[in-house]
Design an enzyme around this catalytic site. Structure first.
Site, PDB file in Angstrom:
ATOM      1  N   GLN A  88     -17.633  -9.322  14.212  1.00  0.00           N
ATOM      2  CA  GLN A  88     -16.323  -9.911  13.951  1.00  0.00           C
ATOM      3  C   GLN A  88     -15.851  -9.415  12.587  1.00  0.00           C
ATOM      4  O   GLN A  88     -16.620  -9.329  11.634  1.00  0.00           O
ATOM      5  CB  GLN A  88     -16.393 -11.433  13.989  1.00  0.00           C
ATOM      6  CG  GLN A  88     -16.755 -12.009  15.346  1.00  0.00           C
ATOM      7  CD  GLN A  88     -15.697 -11.746  16.419  1.00  0.00           C
ATOM      8  OE1 GLN A  88     -14.535 -11.472  16.111  1.00  0.00           O
ATOM      9  NE2 GLN A  88     -16.099 -11.832  17.685  1.00  0.00           N
ATOM     10  N   CYS A 125      -9.361 -10.938  22.244  1.00  0.00           N
ATOM     11  CA  CYS A 125      -8.563 -10.183  21.285  1.00  0.00           C
ATOM     12  C   CYS A 125      -7.285  -9.655  21.929  1.00  0.00           C
ATOM     13  O   CYS A 125      -6.651  -8.747  21.399  1.00  0.00           O
ATOM     14  CB  CYS A 125      -9.378  -9.028  20.705  1.00  0.00           C
ATOM     15  SG  CYS A 125      -9.985  -7.864  21.942  1.00  0.00           S
ATOM     16  N   CYS A 129      -6.942   0.837  -0.208  1.00  0.00           N
ATOM     17  CA  CYS A 129      -6.756   0.122   1.055  1.00  0.00           C
ATOM     18  C   CYS A 129      -6.803  -1.367   0.758  1.00  0.00           C
ATOM     19  O   CYS A 129      -7.714  -1.838   0.076  1.00  0.00           O
ATOM     20  CB  CYS A 129      -7.828   0.495   2.072  1.00  0.00           C
ATOM     21  SG  CYS A 129      -7.658  -0.360   3.666  1.00  0.00           S
ATOM     22  N   CYS A 150       0.833  -1.206   0.000  1.00  0.00           N
ATOM     23  CA  CYS A 150       0.000   0.000   0.000  1.00  0.00           C
ATOM     24  C   CYS A 150       0.866   1.254   0.000  1.00  0.00           C
ATOM     25  O   CYS A 150       1.797   1.364   0.803  1.00  0.00           O
ATOM     26  CB  CYS A 150      -0.920  -0.005   1.218  1.00  0.00           C
ATOM     27  SG  CYS A 150      -2.011   1.431   1.307  1.00  0.00           S
TER      28      CYS A 150
END
Length: 424
Positions: A248, A371, A148, A64
């Site tokens: 999610q 997480c 992106c 990117c």
């Protein structure tokens, strides 16, 4: 006062920065890799990279053009095999620090680029138009994205229309958050910021939404216009999430996580699903078990309840709901007495208070979704010390090129360790 120094990078830290030292103090250098010699500018305790000599064999060209400026990704400069090995090691380090069995850690599962169905952009209206993207690392400047490689094709393709939509009503020079959820129906947009939407701005916003293929626009919690009911599928059950709902990030990774959780809960007659959100796991578990859902977000619970009622012909067992802040008021060991299975999926801070109650209960099976490797290791240590066996931990990477990593840990209570709340 800033100064220029050259340091040898020893390893990667938990945030993905290269770690070196200056005197007795660690130095964290972004965009560096182990074995590299980095020339950096030190400004207090902050380090900025100037140049690399003798680059690592694991260094690659980022995919990117925004990498290094945009604060969204931290590790695009690292070859994929090395990146995946480092990321999988995060749980090994966290578990070793708590003397947990690292042999329980299974091979990690990794998502692909262009698969993230949820994005939280920053946006600001300037004289040149709306700037939409992510904040520059360590800055409040919005990096206006031209491309992106993380977000889904649908969200990526929607960026120009999203700019046109927000240009219709955003006040100038105020940075706002724009949450985009890709649903089965289309893109669901929620804008949040410190501004008031007047009647004229509401009309402009509604007109602008009608010119797009987006399904809903919400501003500061108020639905401006809903053209279609946003729907997400949890297995074969459709739920309409509230505006800006947590989902999610990657559907394929959600399916993997749900399969692990549901398989582990299959023999449980009654399951408590804690920090349940809109029902990612609950409605799937309800195919075989009675489920009690506990969640602090009332809107999420209402969405789940409506989804369950709409799915009346899908053979779900009874699903009950309870609005409750589990961080402040966890389900007690006594309240957990009717349940033989518990699932919990807390925020990054983990679920220490709730875990202690589970440890003191008679619950037989636990699926812990997390997480944060450090807080998961802490919570699992509590359960293991109470007589639970750690059967497996599966790392799930649905945040590509970042240091963030999910996991599903499965535990069951050893028969010799069966406890009852009244014995404590």
């Amino acid at each position: 006062m800033s100064r220029t120094v050259t340091l040898q990078i020893g390893h990667l830290g938990a945030r993905g920065d290269g770690v070196s030292s200056l005197g007795d103090a660690p130095v964290f250098v972004p965009f560096t890799l182990p074995g590299e010699e980095a020339t950096i500018v030190m400004d207090g305790r902050s380090a900025s990279l100037l140049s690399i000599s003798d680059p690592s064999a694991d260094r690659v060209e980022p995919v990117c053009p925004h990498f290094g400026t945009c604060g969204g990704c931290a590790l695009q400069h690292m070859a994929l095999p090395a990146y995946r090995a480092w990321k999988a090691s995060l749980f090994e380090k966290a578990f070793a620090s708590r003397n947990l069995d690292t042999s329980a850690i299974k091979p990690a599962q990794f998502c692909e680029p262009h698969t993230r169905r949820r994005a939280v952009f920053s946006a600001i209206r300037t004289d040149a138009g709306v700037q939409l993207g992510f904040l520059q690392a360590g800055s409040n400047r919005v990096v206006d994205l031209r491309e992106c490689h993380v977000i889904s094709p649908a969200i990526d393709a929607g960026r120009p229309k999203l700019k046109a939509l927000t240009a219709a009503f955003l006040p100038p020079a105020k940075t706002v958050h724009v949450t985009v959820n890709e649903t089965v129906s289309g893109l669901d947009i929620a804008v949040d910021g410190k501004f008031t939407l007047g009647e004229g701005a509401k009309r402009r916003a509604a007109d602008a939404l009608s010119a797009t293929n987006f399904v809903r626009l919400t501003v500061n919690g108020e639905i401006v216009l809903e053209l279609k009911r946003p729907l997400v599928k949890f297995g074969d059950i459709a739920v309409s999430p509230p505006p800006g709902a947590f989902l999610q990030a990657v559907p394929a990774m959600e399916e993997s996580m749900a399969a692990l959780v549901c398989d582990h809960m299959a023999k449980s007659k009654r399951v408590a699903d804690l920090y349940a959100g809109c029902g990612t796991f609950a409605v799937r578990i309800a195919k075989a078990s009675t489920v009690h859902v506990v969640e602090a977000d009332g809107a999420a619970l209402r969405s789940l309840d409506r989804g369950v009622r709409d799915a009346g012909g899908f053979g779900l067992r009874q699903v009950t709901t309870e609005k409750r802040d589990l961080a402040r008021r966890p389900l007690t060991a006594q309240e957990l007495k009717p349940f033989d299975g518990v699932v919990f999926d807390p925020p990054r801070a983990g679920a220490e208070a709730q875990t202690r109650e589970i440890a003191a209960s008679t619950v037989q099976r636990v699926a812990a979704v997390s997480c944060n490797p450090e807080t998961l290791a802490r919570d699992l240590r509590i359960l293991v010390d109470a007589g639970f066996r750690l059967r497996s931990v599966t790392p799930i990477d649905q945040f590509i090129w970042t240091p963030h990593l999910e996991a599903v840990a499965l535990l069951d209570r050893l028969k010799s360790a069966k406890r009852h709340w009244s014995d404590l």
